[in-house]
Write a protein that holds these residues in place. Sequence first.
Motif, PDB file in Angstrom:
ATOM      1  N   VAL A   1       7.325   2.515 -11.234  1.00  0.00           N
ATOM      2  CA  VAL A   1       7.792   1.493 -10.295  1.00  0.00           C
ATOM      3  C   VAL A   1       9.315   1.526 -10.190  1.00  0.00           C
ATOM      4  O   VAL A   1       9.874   1.482  -9.086  1.00  0.00           O
ATOM      5  N   ALA A   2       9.989   1.636 -11.318  1.00  0.00           N
ATOM      6  CA  ALA A   2      11.451   1.668 -11.306  1.00  0.00           C
ATOM      7  C   ALA A   2      11.969   2.904 -10.577  1.00  0.00           C
ATOM      8  O   ALA A   2      12.945   2.833  -9.820  1.00  0.00           O
ATOM      9  N   GLN A   3      11.326   4.042 -10.806  1.00  0.00           N
ATOM     10  CA  GLN A   3      11.757   5.267 -10.141  1.00  0.00           C
ATOM     11  C   GLN A   3      11.526   5.191  -8.630  1.00  0.00           C
ATOM     12  O   GLN A   3      12.373   5.626  -7.845  1.00  0.00           O
ATOM     13  N   ALA A   4      10.390   4.618  -8.221  1.00  0.00           N
ATOM     14  CA  ALA A   4      10.110   4.484  -6.795  1.00  0.00           C
ATOM     15  C   ALA A   4      11.087   3.512  -6.145  1.00  0.00           C
ATOM     16  O   ALA A   4      11.540   3.740  -5.019  1.00  0.00           O
ATOM     17  N   ASP A   5      11.418   2.430  -6.840  1.00  0.00           N
ATOM     18  CA  ASP A   5      12.422   1.496  -6.328  1.00  0.00           C
ATOM     19  C   ASP A   5      13.745   2.215  -6.081  1.00  0.00           C
ATOM     20  O   ASP A   5      14.367   2.064  -5.029  1.00  0.00           O
ATOM     21  N   ALA A   6      14.178   2.995  -7.076  1.00  0.00           N
ATOM     22  CA  ALA A   6      15.449   3.705  -6.948  1.00  0.00           C
ATOM     23  C   ALA A   6      15.393   4.725  -5.809  1.00  0.00           C
ATOM     24  O   ALA A   6      16.358   4.887  -5.054  1.00  0.00           O
ATOM     25  N   HIS A   7      14.260   5.405  -5.697  1.00  0.00           N
ATOM     26  CA  HIS A   7      14.086   6.400  -4.635  1.00  0.00           C
ATOM     27  C   HIS A   7      14.205   5.760  -3.254  1.00  0.00           C
ATOM     28  O   HIS A   7      14.904   6.281  -2.375  1.00  0.00           O
ATOM     29  N   ILE A   8      13.572   4.609  -3.056  1.00  0.00           N
ATOM     30  CA  ILE A   8      13.618   3.935  -1.763  1.00  0.00           C
ATOM     31  C   ILE A   8      15.023   3.414  -1.480  1.00  0.00           C
ATOM     32  O   ILE A   8      15.525   3.516  -0.358  1.00  0.00           O
TER      33      ILE A   8
ATOM     34  N   THR B   1       5.599   4.399  17.004  1.00  0.00           N
ATOM     35  CA  THR B   1       4.484   5.086  16.361  1.00  0.00           C
ATOM     36  C   THR B   1       4.841   5.725  15.031  1.00  0.00           C
ATOM     37  O   THR B   1       4.125   5.582  14.058  1.00  0.00           O
ATOM     38  N   GLU B   2       5.943   6.471  14.961  1.00  0.00           N
ATOM     39  CA  GLU B   2       6.218   7.144  13.723  1.00  0.00           C
ATOM     40  C   GLU B   2       7.684   7.164  13.304  1.00  0.00           C
ATOM     41  O   GLU B   2       7.981   7.671  12.239  1.00  0.00           O
ATOM     42  N   PRO B   3       8.634   6.650  14.074  1.00  0.00           N
ATOM     43  CA  PRO B   3      10.004   6.705  13.601  1.00  0.00           C
ATOM     44  C   PRO B   3      10.188   5.927  12.300  1.00  0.00           C
ATOM     45  O   PRO B   3       9.467   4.978  12.031  1.00  0.00           O
ATOM     46  N   ALA B   4      11.192   6.342  11.524  1.00  0.00           N
ATOM     47  CA  ALA B   4      11.496   5.613  10.306  1.00  0.00           C
ATOM     48  C   ALA B   4      12.001   4.224  10.649  1.00  0.00           C
ATOM     49  O   ALA B   4      12.654   4.012  11.658  1.00  0.00           O
ATOM     50  N   ALA B   5      11.705   3.261   9.786  1.00  0.00           N
ATOM     51  CA  ALA B   5      12.042   1.879  10.084  1.00  0.00           C
ATOM     52  C   ALA B   5      13.218   1.413   9.234  1.00  0.00           C
ATOM     53  O   ALA B   5      13.142   1.411   8.018  1.00  0.00           O
ATOM     54  N   PRO B   6      14.320   1.010   9.838  1.00  0.00           N
ATOM     55  CA  PRO B   6      15.504   0.620   9.097  1.00  0.00           C
ATOM     56  C   PRO B   6      15.462  -0.829   8.659  1.00  0.00           C
ATOM     57  O   PRO B   6      16.241  -1.648   9.103  1.00  0.00           O
ATOM     58  N   VAL B   7      14.507  -1.164   7.815  1.00  0.00           N
ATOM     59  CA  VAL B   7      14.455  -2.502   7.254  1.00  0.00           C
ATOM     60  C   VAL B   7      14.573  -2.399   5.749  1.00  0.00           C
ATOM     61  O   VAL B   7      14.369  -1.346   5.163  1.00  0.00           O
ATOM     62  N   ALA B   8      14.889  -3.500   5.103  1.00  0.00           N
ATOM     63  CA  ALA B   8      15.157  -3.458   3.670  1.00  0.00           C
ATOM     64  C   ALA B   8      13.913  -3.092   2.877  1.00  0.00           C
ATOM     65  O   ALA B   8      12.817  -3.510   3.206  1.00  0.00           O
ATOM     66  N   PRO B   9      14.065  -2.317   1.789  1.00  0.00           N
ATOM     67  CA  PRO B   9      12.921  -1.982   0.955  1.00  0.00           C
ATOM     68  C   PRO B   9      12.286  -3.209   0.336  1.00  0.00           C
ATOM     69  O   PRO B   9      12.898  -4.257   0.197  1.00  0.00           O
ATOM     70  N   ARG B  10      11.071  -3.034  -0.093  1.00  0.00           N
ATOM     71  CA  ARG B  10      10.241  -4.120  -0.622  1.00  0.00           C
ATOM     72  C   ARG B  10      10.946  -4.946  -1.680  1.00  0.00           C
ATOM     73  O   ARG B  10      11.020  -6.156  -1.603  1.00  0.00           O
TER      74      ARG B  10
ATOM     75  N   GLU C   1       0.834  -1.206   0.000  1.00  0.00           N
ATOM     76  CA  GLU C   1       0.000   0.000   0.000  1.00  0.00           C
ATOM     77  C   GLU C   1       0.868   1.255   0.000  1.00  0.00           C
ATOM     78  O   GLU C   1       0.587   2.214  -0.724  1.00  0.00           O
ATOM     79  N   ALA C   2       1.906   1.240   0.818  1.00  0.00           N
ATOM     80  CA  ALA C   2       2.787   2.402   0.910  1.00  0.00           C
ATOM     81  C   ALA C   2       3.481   2.669  -0.414  1.00  0.00           C
ATOM     82  O   ALA C   2       3.606   3.821  -0.843  1.00  0.00           O
ATOM     83  N   PHE C   3       3.935   1.607  -1.071  1.00  0.00           N
ATOM     84  CA  PHE C   3       4.620   1.744  -2.353  1.00  0.00           C
ATOM     85  C   PHE C   3       3.666   2.294  -3.414  1.00  0.00           C
ATOM     86  O   PHE C   3       4.004   3.213  -4.165  1.00  0.00           O
ATOM     87  N   ALA C   4       2.447   1.744  -3.465  1.00  0.00           N
ATOM     88  CA  ALA C   4       1.469   2.194  -4.456  1.00  0.00           C
ATOM     89  C   ALA C   4       1.086   3.654  -4.234  1.00  0.00           C
ATOM     90  O   ALA C   4       0.935   4.428  -5.198  1.00  0.00           O
ATOM     91  N   HIS C   5       0.936   4.059  -2.982  1.00  0.00           N
ATOM     92  CA  HIS C   5       0.567   5.449  -2.688  1.00  0.00           C
ATOM     93  C   HIS C   5       1.701   6.396  -3.061  1.00  0.00           C
ATOM     94  O   HIS C   5       1.454   7.488  -3.589  1.00  0.00           O
ATOM     95  N   LEU C   6       2.933   5.980  -2.805  1.00  0.00           N
ATOM     96  CA  LEU C   6       4.084   6.795  -3.193  1.00  0.00           C
ATOM     97  C   LEU C   6       4.071   7.055  -4.700  1.00  0.00           C
ATOM     98  O   LEU C   6       4.271   8.188  -5.160  1.00  0.00           O
ATOM     99  N   CYS C   7       3.819   6.014  -5.474  1.00  0.00           N
ATOM    100  CA  CYS C   7       3.763   6.165  -6.933  1.00  0.00           C
ATOM    101  C   CYS C   7       2.597   7.047  -7.362  1.00  0.00           C
ATOM    102  O   CYS C   7       2.737   7.910  -8.236  1.00  0.00           O
ATOM    103  N   ALA C   8       1.426   6.850  -6.734  1.00  0.00           N
ATOM    104  CA  ALA C   8       0.226   7.583  -7.128  1.00  0.00           C
ATOM    105  C   ALA C   8       0.364   9.081  -6.863  1.00  0.00           C
ATOM    106  O   ALA C   8      -0.038   9.914  -7.692  1.00  0.00           O
ATOM    107  N   VAL C   9       0.938   9.444  -5.725  1.00  0.00           N
ATOM    108  CA  VAL C   9       1.025  10.856  -5.360  1.00  0.00           C
ATOM    109  C   VAL C   9       2.147  11.571  -6.103  1.00  0.00           C
ATOM    110  O   VAL C   9       1.989  12.715  -6.544  1.00  0.00           O
ATOM    111  N   THR C  10       3.288  10.899  -6.250  1.00  0.00           N
ATOM    112  CA  THR C  10       4.445  11.551  -6.864  1.00  0.00           C
ATOM    113  C   THR C  10       4.489  11.410  -8.381  1.00  0.00           C
ATOM    114  O   THR C  10       5.190  12.172  -9.047  1.00  0.00           O
TER     115      THR C  10
END
Length: 296
Positions: free
Chosen positions: A181-188, A280-289, A168-177
């Motif tokens: 998919v390739a650009q969002a992958d590179a961004h993350i 609650t809101e800190p960034a999560a240091p786990v590998a991207p999708r 959901e987070a990935f799809a929303h990032l693409c929809a808003v910006t």
Amino acid sequence: MGAPRPAQRQYLDVPFAEKDQAKALGARWDPAARRWWSPPAAAAALQQWAARPEIPELLPGEDRTFGSGLFTDLVPSSCWFSNVRSCVAAGVEWERLRRMLLARAGRRCEICGRGEDRAVQRWLEAHERWAYDEQAGVQSLRRLIIVCSDCHRSTHYGLASVQGRGEEAFAHLCAVTGMSVAQADAHIEEAFALWRRRNLRAWALDLSILTDAGIAMAPPPDRDQRPALAEQRLGEQRAAEQRGVEYQPREPHPDAARPWVSPPVPRPDRAQAAAESAATEPAAPVAPRRWWQRGR
């Protein structure tokens, strides 16, 4: 005599956790203002919630142009639990700040422009924009904005993944910006590379835009308490989602009117990082999708 007109009402600062107590003592809810107020006959009983002065719309030193748009934004591990909800003292102080932020944003997400929608569990939440002084090792709070839970989820992509909502987070990032998919992958990937570099050091926090506004602060949880607290909050968030209500975190510390600086800490391993990212809101240091999909 009827109830006072809204302009004449004596509004109160009632923390969410104390609303039932205030209501029992005579407080009434104003749905338009989304705030409790005191009838004259109950003024004495409700004095403990008498309103404090409003926080100015522009915080001292705040840059309202800093960090616009939607992007993945990962907080160094030494500053986990540095989100505004954890930093500001619980109770009245948080309600004052939250009320100001919502009002100046027009109760709309400052990224996508949408409002709250309880039917689809879309809430409005506070989010921080940080600046990093690499030479001095200082992470400075430069701006506070209101974002919807969808934009917030995309911003804290690792946390969304821990919650099982990475798609959901990935799809929303693409929809808003408008990213592909390739650009969002590179961004993350770039966001996580930057996180790893920043995570090699401990950062001191500069929260002066809050403290200079006279907002009382609370110290963060001790580092050895964070994994258990993260697991607790993740469970609370999931329970709130199942009930279809907005998540209201319980504060781990009492109010404290002092600023704090995070101490130097060692870099955590991935298992510890994933557990702590459920805060609650800190960034999560786990590998991207798509790193997981490639087996990295």
